[in-house]
Design a protein around this motif. Structure first.
Motif, PDB file in Angstrom:
ATOM      1  N   PHE A 127      -2.959  14.595  -1.619  1.00  0.00           N
ATOM      2  CA  PHE A 127      -3.093  15.236  -1.118  1.00  0.00           C
ATOM      3  C   PHE A 127      -2.970  15.497   0.039  1.00  0.00           C
ATOM      4  O   PHE A 127      -1.916  16.178   1.375  1.00  0.00           O
ATOM      5  N   LYS A 128      -4.030  14.379   0.751  1.00  0.00           N
ATOM      6  CA  LYS A 128      -3.155  14.286   2.417  1.00  0.00           C
ATOM      7  C   LYS A 128      -2.123  13.840   2.574  1.00  0.00           C
ATOM      8  O   LYS A 128      -1.042  13.718   3.765  1.00  0.00           O
ATOM      9  N   ILE A 129      -1.059  12.849   1.511  1.00  0.00           N
ATOM     10  CA  ILE A 129       0.353  12.052   1.593  1.00  0.00           C
ATOM     11  C   ILE A 129       0.765  13.510   0.728  1.00  0.00           C
ATOM     12  O   ILE A 129       2.228  13.027   1.144  1.00  0.00           O
ATOM     13  N   GLY A 130       0.416  15.009   0.669  1.00  0.00           N
ATOM     14  CA  GLY A 130       1.724  15.862   0.944  1.00  0.00           C
ATOM     15  C   GLY A 130       2.146  15.799  -0.999  1.00  0.00           C
ATOM     16  O   GLY A 130       3.066  16.158  -0.244  1.00  0.00           O
ATOM     17  N   GLY A 131       1.378  15.186  -1.371  1.00  0.00           N
ATOM     18  CA  GLY A 131       2.004  15.283  -3.066  1.00  0.00           C
ATOM     19  C   GLY A 131       1.452  16.185  -3.917  1.00  0.00           C
ATOM     20  O   GLY A 131       0.311  17.041  -3.023  1.00  0.00           O
ATOM     21  N   ASN A 132       1.823  15.999  -5.292  1.00  0.00           N
ATOM     22  CA  ASN A 132       1.334  16.861  -6.415  1.00  0.00           C
ATOM     23  C   ASN A 132       0.568  15.691  -7.473  1.00  0.00           C
ATOM     24  O   ASN A 132       1.095  14.907  -7.623  1.00  0.00           O
ATOM     25  N   VAL A 133      -0.212  15.737  -7.949  1.00  0.00           N
ATOM     26  CA  VAL A 133      -1.218  15.383  -8.502  1.00  0.00           C
ATOM     27  C   VAL A 133      -1.131  15.673 -10.055  1.00  0.00           C
ATOM     28  O   VAL A 133      -1.490  16.754  -9.954  1.00  0.00           O
ATOM     29  N   CYS A 134      -1.006  15.137 -11.142  1.00  0.00           N
ATOM     30  CA  CYS A 134      -0.180  15.649 -12.155  1.00  0.00           C
ATOM     31  C   CYS A 134      -2.402  15.859 -13.423  1.00  0.00           C
ATOM     32  O   CYS A 134      -1.907  13.939 -13.391  1.00  0.00           O
ATOM     33  N   PHE A 135      -2.700  16.590 -13.224  1.00  0.00           N
ATOM     34  CA  PHE A 135      -3.915  16.229 -13.567  1.00  0.00           C
ATOM     35  C   PHE A 135      -4.422  15.978 -14.988  1.00  0.00           C
ATOM     36  O   PHE A 135      -4.790  15.215 -15.600  1.00  0.00           O
ATOM     37  N   SER A 136      -2.212  15.212 -15.749  1.00  0.00           N
ATOM     38  CA  SER A 136      -2.821  15.707 -16.873  1.00  0.00           C
ATOM     39  C   SER A 136      -2.791  14.159 -17.042  1.00  0.00           C
ATOM     40  O   SER A 136      -3.076  13.067 -18.712  1.00  0.00           O
ATOM     41  N   GLN A 137      -2.525  13.513 -16.338  1.00  0.00           N
ATOM     42  CA  GLN A 137      -2.522  11.787 -16.316  1.00  0.00           C
ATOM     43  C   GLN A 137      -4.356  11.453 -16.421  1.00  0.00           C
ATOM     44  O   GLN A 137      -4.965  11.756 -15.853  1.00  0.00           O
ATOM     45  N   ALA A 138      -3.696  10.181 -17.595  1.00  0.00           N
ATOM     46  CA  ALA A 138      -5.416   9.793 -17.631  1.00  0.00           C
ATOM     47  C   ALA A 138      -6.172   8.493 -16.621  1.00  0.00           C
ATOM     48  O   ALA A 138      -4.863   7.426 -17.048  1.00  0.00           O
ATOM     49  N   TYR A 139      -6.329   8.351 -15.679  1.00  0.00           N
ATOM     50  CA  TYR A 139      -6.750   7.313 -14.783  1.00  0.00           C
ATOM     51  C   TYR A 139      -7.670   6.926 -15.316  1.00  0.00           C
ATOM     52  O   TYR A 139      -8.702   7.105 -15.826  1.00  0.00           O
ATOM     53  N   ALA A 140      -7.519   5.109 -15.085  1.00  0.00           N
ATOM     54  CA  ALA A 140      -8.292   4.521 -15.377  1.00  0.00           C
ATOM     55  C   ALA A 140      -9.179   4.185 -14.662  1.00  0.00           C
ATOM     56  O   ALA A 140      -9.365   3.388 -13.487  1.00  0.00           O
TER      57      ALA A 140
ATOM     58  N   CYS B 101      -2.149  -6.999 -10.710  1.00  0.00           N
ATOM     59  CA  CYS B 101      -2.876  -7.109 -11.748  1.00  0.00           C
ATOM     60  C   CYS B 101      -3.406  -5.423 -11.849  1.00  0.00           C
ATOM     61  O   CYS B 101      -3.578  -4.626 -10.347  1.00  0.00           O
ATOM     62  N   GLU B 102      -4.367  -4.744 -12.250  1.00  0.00           N
ATOM     63  CA  GLU B 102      -5.184  -3.846 -12.231  1.00  0.00           C
ATOM     64  C   GLU B 102      -5.980  -3.859 -11.084  1.00  0.00           C
ATOM     65  O   GLU B 102      -6.035  -2.783 -10.441  1.00  0.00           O
ATOM     66  N   SER B 103      -6.166  -5.019 -10.781  1.00  0.00           N
ATOM     67  CA  SER B 103      -7.079  -4.571 -10.213  1.00  0.00           C
ATOM     68  C   SER B 103      -7.421  -4.803  -8.856  1.00  0.00           C
ATOM     69  O   SER B 103      -7.499  -4.786  -7.745  1.00  0.00           O
ATOM     70  N   THR B 104      -6.077  -5.623  -8.572  1.00  0.00           N
ATOM     71  CA  THR B 104      -5.654  -5.837  -7.486  1.00  0.00           C
ATOM     72  C   THR B 104      -5.377  -3.888  -6.996  1.00  0.00           C
ATOM     73  O   THR B 104      -4.941  -3.624  -5.866  1.00  0.00           O
TER      74      THR B 104
ATOM     75  N   GLN C  98       0.431  -1.461   0.068  1.00  0.00           N
ATOM     76  CA  GLN C  98       0.053  -0.290   0.086  1.00  0.00           C
ATOM     77  C   GLN C  98       0.504   1.666  -0.074  1.00  0.00           C
ATOM     78  O   GLN C  98       0.765   2.061  -1.183  1.00  0.00           O
ATOM     79  N   THR C  99       1.986   1.292   0.975  1.00  0.00           N
ATOM     80  CA  THR C  99       3.013   2.661   0.841  1.00  0.00           C
ATOM     81  C   THR C  99       3.732   2.610  -1.026  1.00  0.00           C
ATOM     82  O   THR C  99       3.590   3.841  -1.389  1.00  0.00           O
ATOM     83  N   ALA C 100       4.182   1.375  -1.025  1.00  0.00           N
ATOM     84  CA  ALA C 100       4.180   1.623  -2.788  1.00  0.00           C
ATOM     85  C   ALA C 100       3.013   2.052  -3.772  1.00  0.00           C
ATOM     86  O   ALA C 100       2.779   3.132  -4.383  1.00  0.00           O
ATOM     87  N   VAL C 101       1.554   2.026  -3.578  1.00  0.00           N
ATOM     88  CA  VAL C 101       0.747   2.350  -4.408  1.00  0.00           C
ATOM     89  C   VAL C 101       0.700   3.681  -4.175  1.00  0.00           C
ATOM     90  O   VAL C 101       0.456   4.662  -4.545  1.00  0.00           O
ATOM     91  N   ALA C 102       0.554   3.975  -2.527  1.00  0.00           N
ATOM     92  CA  ALA C 102       0.549   5.614  -2.319  1.00  0.00           C
ATOM     93  C   ALA C 102       1.720   6.304  -3.220  1.00  0.00           C
ATOM     94  O   ALA C 102       1.106   7.493  -3.346  1.00  0.00           O
ATOM     95  N   GLU C 103       2.829   5.552  -2.481  1.00  0.00           N
ATOM     96  CA  GLU C 103       3.789   6.530  -3.364  1.00  0.00           C
ATOM     97  C   GLU C 103       3.638   6.953  -5.240  1.00  0.00           C
ATOM     98  O   GLU C 103       3.839   8.201  -5.376  1.00  0.00           O
TER      99      GLU C 103
ATOM    100  N   ASN D 282      -3.502   3.820 -13.066  1.00  0.00           N
ATOM    101  CA  ASN D 282      -3.510   2.681 -12.902  1.00  0.00           C
ATOM    102  C   ASN D 282      -3.169   2.031 -13.266  1.00  0.00           C
ATOM    103  O   ASN D 282      -2.515   1.266 -13.119  1.00  0.00           O
ATOM    104  N   LYS D 283      -2.544   1.603 -14.115  1.00  0.00           N
ATOM    105  CA  LYS D 283      -2.394   0.411 -15.827  1.00  0.00           C
ATOM    106  C   LYS D 283      -0.846   0.621 -15.214  1.00  0.00           C
ATOM    107  O   LYS D 283      -0.096  -0.179 -15.277  1.00  0.00           O
ATOM    108  N   LEU D 284       0.157   2.003 -15.551  1.00  0.00           N
ATOM    109  CA  LEU D 284       0.705   2.268 -15.157  1.00  0.00           C
ATOM    110  C   LEU D 284       1.667   1.068 -13.660  1.00  0.00           C
ATOM    111  O   LEU D 284       2.767   0.606 -13.327  1.00  0.00           O
ATOM    112  N   ILE D 285       0.535   2.056 -12.632  1.00  0.00           N
ATOM    113  CA  ILE D 285       0.846   1.156 -11.177  1.00  0.00           C
ATOM    114  C   ILE D 285       1.377  -0.160 -11.124  1.00  0.00           C
ATOM    115  O   ILE D 285       2.548  -0.262 -10.689  1.00  0.00           O
ATOM    116  N   ALA D 286       0.223  -1.030 -11.697  1.00  0.00           N
ATOM    117  CA  ALA D 286      -0.048  -2.022 -11.728  1.00  0.00           C
ATOM    118  C   ALA D 286       1.294  -2.629 -12.486  1.00  0.00           C
ATOM    119  O   ALA D 286       1.634  -4.090 -12.272  1.00  0.00           O
ATOM    120  N   ARG D 287       1.258  -1.957 -14.173  1.00  0.00           N
ATOM    121  CA  ARG D 287       2.766  -2.867 -14.562  1.00  0.00           C
ATOM    122  C   ARG D 287       4.051  -2.488 -13.379  1.00  0.00           C
ATOM    123  O   ARG D 287       5.069  -3.165 -13.329  1.00  0.00           O
TER     124      ARG D 287
END
Length: 214
Positions: A201-214, A176-179, A153-158, A166-171
Protein backbone atom coordinates in the motif's frame (compact mmCIF):
# COMPACT_ATOMS: atom_id res chain seq x y z
CA UNK A 1 -13.69 16.90 -39.17
CA UNK A 2 -10.28 18.16 -40.28
CA UNK A 3 -7.97 15.70 -42.00
CA UNK A 4 -5.49 16.26 -44.83
CA UNK A 5 -5.84 12.73 -46.20
CA UNK A 6 -8.78 12.42 -48.57
CA UNK A 7 -9.42 8.68 -48.30
CA UNK A 8 -9.33 8.41 -44.51
CA UNK A 9 -11.27 11.66 -44.13
CA UNK A 10 -14.12 10.65 -46.42
CA UNK A 11 -14.29 7.05 -45.17
CA UNK A 12 -14.47 8.15 -41.55
CA UNK A 13 -17.07 10.80 -42.36
CA UNK A 14 -19.26 8.22 -44.09
CA UNK A 15 -18.90 5.84 -41.15
CA UNK A 16 -19.84 8.60 -38.69
CA UNK A 17 -22.86 9.63 -40.76
CA UNK A 18 -24.06 6.04 -41.23
CA UNK A 19 -23.84 5.04 -37.55
CA UNK A 20 -27.18 4.71 -35.64
CA UNK A 21 -26.04 7.37 -33.15
CA UNK A 22 -24.61 9.50 -35.91
CA UNK A 23 -23.47 13.07 -35.79
CA UNK A 24 -23.60 14.93 -39.10
CA UNK A 25 -19.98 15.18 -40.19
CA UNK A 26 -18.62 17.88 -42.47
CA UNK A 27 -15.07 17.47 -43.74
CA UNK A 28 -12.23 19.90 -44.35
CA UNK A 29 -8.63 19.41 -45.40
CA UNK A 30 -7.18 21.96 -42.98
CA UNK A 31 -8.00 24.70 -40.53
CA UNK A 32 -7.51 27.23 -43.32
CA UNK A 33 -9.97 25.29 -45.49
CA UNK A 34 -12.50 25.57 -42.67
CA UNK A 35 -11.93 29.32 -42.34
CA UNK A 36 -12.39 29.81 -46.08
CA UNK A 37 -15.36 27.53 -46.77
CA UNK A 38 -16.86 26.18 -43.57
CA UNK A 39 -16.82 29.13 -41.20
CA UNK A 40 -18.94 31.47 -43.36
CA UNK A 41 -21.60 28.74 -43.57
CA UNK A 42 -21.30 27.64 -39.94
CA UNK A 43 -24.49 26.36 -38.39
CA UNK A 44 -24.59 24.55 -35.07
CA UNK A 45 -21.07 23.29 -34.51
CA UNK A 46 -20.97 20.76 -31.68
CA UNK A 47 -17.47 19.27 -31.88
CA UNK A 48 -14.33 19.23 -33.99
CA UNK A 49 -12.45 16.01 -34.78
CA UNK A 50 -8.86 16.85 -35.70
CA UNK A 51 -6.65 14.15 -37.24
CA UNK A 52 -3.01 14.83 -36.36
CA UNK A 53 -1.48 11.62 -37.69
CA UNK A 54 0.83 13.46 -40.10
CA UNK A 55 3.58 15.95 -39.30
CA UNK A 56 6.38 16.52 -36.81
CA UNK A 57 5.69 17.03 -33.11
CA UNK A 58 6.20 20.78 -33.54
CA UNK A 59 3.75 20.91 -36.45
CA UNK A 60 1.19 18.86 -34.53
CA UNK A 61 1.51 21.13 -31.49
CA UNK A 62 0.96 24.21 -33.62
CA UNK A 63 -2.03 22.63 -35.37
CA UNK A 64 -3.68 21.59 -32.10
CA UNK A 65 -3.14 24.97 -30.44
CA UNK A 66 -4.52 26.78 -33.47
CA UNK A 67 -7.62 24.56 -33.55
CA UNK A 68 -8.32 24.98 -29.83
CA UNK A 69 -8.01 28.76 -30.16
CA UNK A 70 -10.13 28.91 -33.33
CA UNK A 71 -13.04 26.78 -32.14
CA UNK A 72 -13.24 27.73 -28.46
CA UNK A 73 -15.59 27.04 -26.66
CA UNK A 74 -16.48 24.15 -28.99
CA UNK A 75 -14.90 20.83 -27.97
CA UNK A 76 -11.86 19.81 -30.02
CA UNK A 77 -11.07 16.08 -30.05
CA UNK A 78 -7.80 14.77 -31.46
CA UNK A 79 -7.57 11.61 -33.57
CA UNK A 80 -4.09 10.08 -33.76
CA UNK A 81 -2.29 6.79 -34.29
CA UNK A 82 0.22 7.66 -31.55
CA UNK A 83 -0.68 5.84 -28.31
CA UNK A 84 2.37 6.93 -26.31
CA UNK A 85 1.23 8.05 -22.86
CA UNK A 86 3.47 11.11 -22.82
CA UNK A 87 2.16 12.27 -26.20
CA UNK A 88 -1.44 11.85 -25.05
CA UNK A 89 -0.90 13.80 -21.82
CA UNK A 90 0.90 16.51 -23.76
CA UNK A 91 -1.98 16.90 -26.22
CA UNK A 92 -4.61 16.85 -23.46
CA UNK A 93 -2.63 19.55 -21.69
CA UNK A 94 -3.15 21.88 -24.65
CA UNK A 95 -6.87 22.07 -23.94
CA UNK A 96 -8.43 19.42 -26.16
CA UNK A 97 -11.46 17.51 -24.87
CA UNK A 98 -10.44 14.06 -25.98
CA UNK A 99 -7.78 11.88 -27.56
CA UNK A 100 -8.99 9.04 -29.79
CA UNK A 101 -6.50 6.43 -31.06
CA UNK A 102 -7.06 5.31 -34.64
CA UNK A 103 -7.20 1.72 -33.34
CA UNK A 104 -10.69 2.15 -31.79
CA UNK A 105 -13.91 1.25 -33.59
CA UNK A 106 -16.42 3.78 -34.88
CA UNK A 107 -18.76 3.27 -31.92
CA UNK A 108 -16.07 4.28 -29.44
CA UNK A 109 -15.20 7.27 -31.61
CA UNK A 110 -18.80 8.50 -31.57
CA UNK A 111 -19.17 7.98 -27.82
CA UNK A 112 -15.94 9.92 -27.27
CA UNK A 113 -17.34 12.80 -29.32
CA UNK A 114 -20.61 12.79 -27.36
CA UNK A 115 -18.64 12.79 -24.11
CA UNK A 116 -16.66 15.82 -25.27
CA UNK A 117 -19.85 17.60 -26.34
CA UNK A 118 -21.30 16.97 -22.87
CA UNK A 119 -18.27 18.60 -21.26
CA UNK A 120 -16.27 15.47 -20.48
CA UNK A 121 -12.79 14.47 -21.56
CA UNK A 122 -12.04 11.18 -23.31
CA UNK A 123 -8.77 9.31 -22.78
CA UNK A 124 -8.33 5.73 -24.07
CA UNK A 125 -8.53 3.02 -21.41
CA UNK A 126 -5.19 1.56 -22.51
CA UNK A 127 -3.53 4.86 -21.68
CA UNK A 128 -5.09 4.97 -18.22
CA UNK A 129 -3.72 1.49 -17.52
CA UNK A 130 -0.29 2.59 -18.73
CA UNK A 131 -0.49 5.64 -16.48
CA UNK A 132 -1.37 3.48 -13.49
CA UNK A 133 1.55 1.14 -14.15
CA UNK A 134 3.87 4.12 -14.60
CA UNK A 135 2.79 5.70 -11.31
CA UNK A 136 3.10 2.42 -9.43
CA UNK A 137 6.59 1.75 -10.77
CA UNK A 138 7.58 5.36 -10.10
CA UNK A 139 6.57 5.03 -6.46
CA UNK A 140 8.98 2.11 -6.01
CA UNK A 141 11.76 3.87 -7.91
CA UNK A 142 11.29 7.06 -5.91
CA UNK A 143 11.78 5.12 -2.69
CA UNK A 144 14.90 3.52 -4.14
CA UNK A 145 16.13 6.83 -5.50
CA UNK A 146 16.17 8.55 -2.12
CA UNK A 147 18.84 6.14 -0.92
CA UNK A 148 16.70 4.38 1.67
CA UNK A 149 16.55 1.11 -0.31
CA UNK A 150 19.38 -0.94 -1.72
CA UNK A 151 19.06 -2.26 -5.27
CA UNK A 152 18.09 -5.70 -3.95
CA UNK A 153 15.53 -4.25 -1.55
CA UNK A 154 14.02 -2.28 -4.43
CA UNK A 155 13.60 -5.51 -6.42
CA UNK A 156 11.98 -7.24 -3.45
CA UNK A 157 9.70 -4.23 -2.84
CA UNK A 158 8.57 -4.33 -6.47
CA UNK A 159 7.81 -8.04 -6.08
CA UNK A 160 5.79 -7.31 -2.93
CA UNK A 161 3.88 -4.63 -4.82
CA UNK A 162 2.89 -7.31 -7.33
CA UNK A 163 1.70 -9.61 -4.54
CA UNK A 164 4.32 -12.31 -5.06
CA UNK A 165 5.00 -14.99 -2.45
CA UNK A 166 8.39 -15.38 -0.79
CA UNK A 167 9.19 -18.59 -2.66
CA UNK A 168 8.49 -16.95 -6.01
CA UNK A 169 10.52 -13.86 -5.12
CA UNK A 170 13.44 -16.06 -4.07
CA UNK A 171 13.29 -18.04 -7.31
CA UNK A 172 13.02 -14.98 -9.56
CA UNK A 173 15.81 -13.08 -7.79
CA UNK A 174 17.92 -16.20 -7.26
CA UNK A 175 18.01 -15.76 -3.49
CA UNK A 176 17.48 -18.02 -0.53
CA UNK A 177 14.01 -17.71 0.92
CA UNK A 178 15.51 -16.77 4.28
CA UNK A 179 17.35 -13.89 2.58
CA UNK A 180 14.09 -12.67 1.07
CA UNK A 181 12.53 -12.65 4.54
CA UNK A 182 15.43 -10.56 5.85
CA UNK A 183 14.95 -8.06 3.01
CA UNK A 184 11.22 -7.88 3.73
CA UNK A 185 11.83 -7.21 7.43
CA UNK A 186 14.25 -4.41 6.55
CA UNK A 187 11.82 -2.93 4.02
CA UNK A 188 9.01 -3.00 6.60
CA UNK A 189 11.25 -1.30 9.14
CA UNK A 190 12.28 1.46 6.74
CA UNK A 191 8.67 2.12 5.70
CA UNK A 192 7.25 1.82 9.19
CA UNK A 193 4.97 -0.97 7.98
CA UNK A 194 3.70 -3.81 10.15
CA UNK A 195 3.00 -6.32 7.36
CA UNK A 196 3.62 -6.89 3.66
CA UNK A 197 0.17 -5.67 2.69
CA UNK A 198 0.98 -2.32 4.25
CA UNK A 199 4.29 -2.30 2.37
CA UNK A 200 2.45 -2.76 -0.93
CA UNK A 201 0.00 0.00 0.00
CA UNK A 202 2.74 2.46 0.95
CA UNK A 203 4.59 2.00 -2.34
CA UNK A 204 1.39 2.43 -4.31
CA UNK A 205 0.68 -1.13 -5.41
CA UNK A 206 -2.13 -3.61 -5.17
CA UNK A 207 -1.73 -6.92 -3.41
CA UNK A 208 -3.27 -10.01 -4.91
CA UNK A 209 -4.79 -11.67 -1.86
CA UNK A 210 -5.09 -14.99 -3.68
CA UNK A 211 -1.33 -15.41 -3.30
CA UNK A 212 -0.25 -17.86 -0.61
CA UNK A 213 2.45 -16.19 1.40
CA UNK A 214 5.11 -18.27 3.07
Amino acid sequence: MIDQRTLTRECLAQALNAHPNALIARTFTSLQHWKTIGKPQQGTLRAVLLNVTNGSSEEIDAEVRAAVAEFEPVAVVVLSQDQDLRAILHIIGMGVCGYIPTSVDIGVCIQALYLAIAGGRFVPASSLLSMREFLELSSVRNIAGDGSFTARQTAVAEALRCGKANKLIARELQLCESTVKVHIRNIMKKLGATNRTEVAFKIGGNVCFSQAYA
